[in-house]
Design an enzyme around this catalytic site. Structure first.
Site, short mmCIF file in Angstrom:
data_model
loop_
_atom_site.label_atom_id
_atom_site.label_comp_id
_atom_site.label_asym_id
_atom_site.label_seq_id
_atom_site.Cartn_x
_atom_site.Cartn_y
_atom_site.Cartn_z
N GLU A 66 -4.40 36.25 8.73
CA GLU A 66 -3.78 34.94 8.96
C GLU A 66 -4.20 33.94 7.90
O GLU A 66 -3.41 33.06 7.51
CB GLU A 66 -4.14 34.44 10.36
N GLU A 96 4.27 40.49 5.33
CA GLU A 96 3.21 41.11 6.13
C GLU A 96 2.37 42.06 5.28
O GLU A 96 1.14 42.12 5.42
CB GLU A 96 3.82 41.85 7.32
#
Length: 257
Positions: A66, A96
């Protein structure tokens, strides 16, 4: 992305959760139950959320992932290049993947990776040593090692688990738990792929010694692909493995040279 994340890691005092957050001014870290999600970054409210119910090692990787999202969103040039090259679902997949690259770069210092590769080559043992010395999961170490391996190589972590056979009887089976490959390798090892009893991976688990030599990759279909195998046993009844697809050329451990 790797350079961006590595530079961030160098500017924080340590790699625990509190220290990792020190480089993100104005962003809050919160732990809470999140169901099936491991975590999330909310740029609108300036908060990183981590699932409080998952294992600590998973929390640590998720936090680094994150943080990488935050770093990516803060780099206008890199973000623009990505949006110019991809769109839709593929864009999300690439983001991602890049954040996984960033997470691995944050948690596994380049100097440590270079040291382990220098000692053990691009092998199953390097995968095990990276996991232990960087205090990360084997899957995180696998991702970092595969991403920087210059030769065609498949990595895997194999372990004994209960599986149902053709007679619907549960039995202990040595099989693939997680796998990944270096760039350009079009083959993959699916989770649950069984390891034959005569394979060096099985021998490493049984004897407790590293097994190395010409062998094969066992696919679920029954196909066997020639590869140079380095299987390194772990105390947890698991084995880390490298399958070097080099057509009988140099050994996997020689790739570092």
């Amino acid at each position: 992305m790797r350079e961006l994340a590595a530079a961030y890691a160098q500017n924080v005092p340590a790699l625990d959760a509190h220290s990792l957050m020190l480089g993100l001014a104005g962003i809050e870290l919160q732990f809470m139950p999140m169901g099936d999600r491991d975590g999330a970054y909310d740029p609108e409210h300036h908060v990183i959320l981590i699932n409080s119910k998952v294992k600590p090692e998973r929390q640590r990787f998720t936090l680094a992932h994150e943080i990488s999202h935050a770093l990516l969103l803060g780099d206008d040039d890199l973000l623009s290049d990505i949006h110019d090259a991809f769109e839709g679902e593929r864009l999300e997949q690439v983001i991602e993947t890049l954040c996984n690259v960033g997470a691995a770069a944050i948690l596994i210092p380049e100097a440590l990776l270079a040291d382990m590769v220098g000692r053990f080559g691009y092998t199953g043992r390097t995968l095990a040593e990276l996991s232990k010395r960087a205090d990360v999961s084997h899957s995180t170490a696998l991702y970092a090692l595969a991403e920087q391996t210059p030769t065609p190589t498949i990595y895997a972590v194999c372990a004994v688990a209960k599986q149902e056979n053709e007679e619907e009887v549960m039995q202990n089976v040595l099989s693939v738990r997680v796998s990944g490959a270096s760039a350009g390798v079009k083959y993959s090892l699916g989770v649950g792929t069984p390891i034959p009893s005569e394979h060096p991976v099985a021998a490493a688990l049984e004897t407790g010694f590293q097994m190395e030599g010409e062998s094969f990759i066992p696919f679920k279909s029954g196909r066997k692909m020639p590869a140079y195998v380095v299987a390194y046993p772990l105390r947890s009844r698991a084995v880390t493995v490298s399958f070097a697809l080099n057509d009988g050329g140099s050994k996997a451990g020689e790739a570092a040279e």
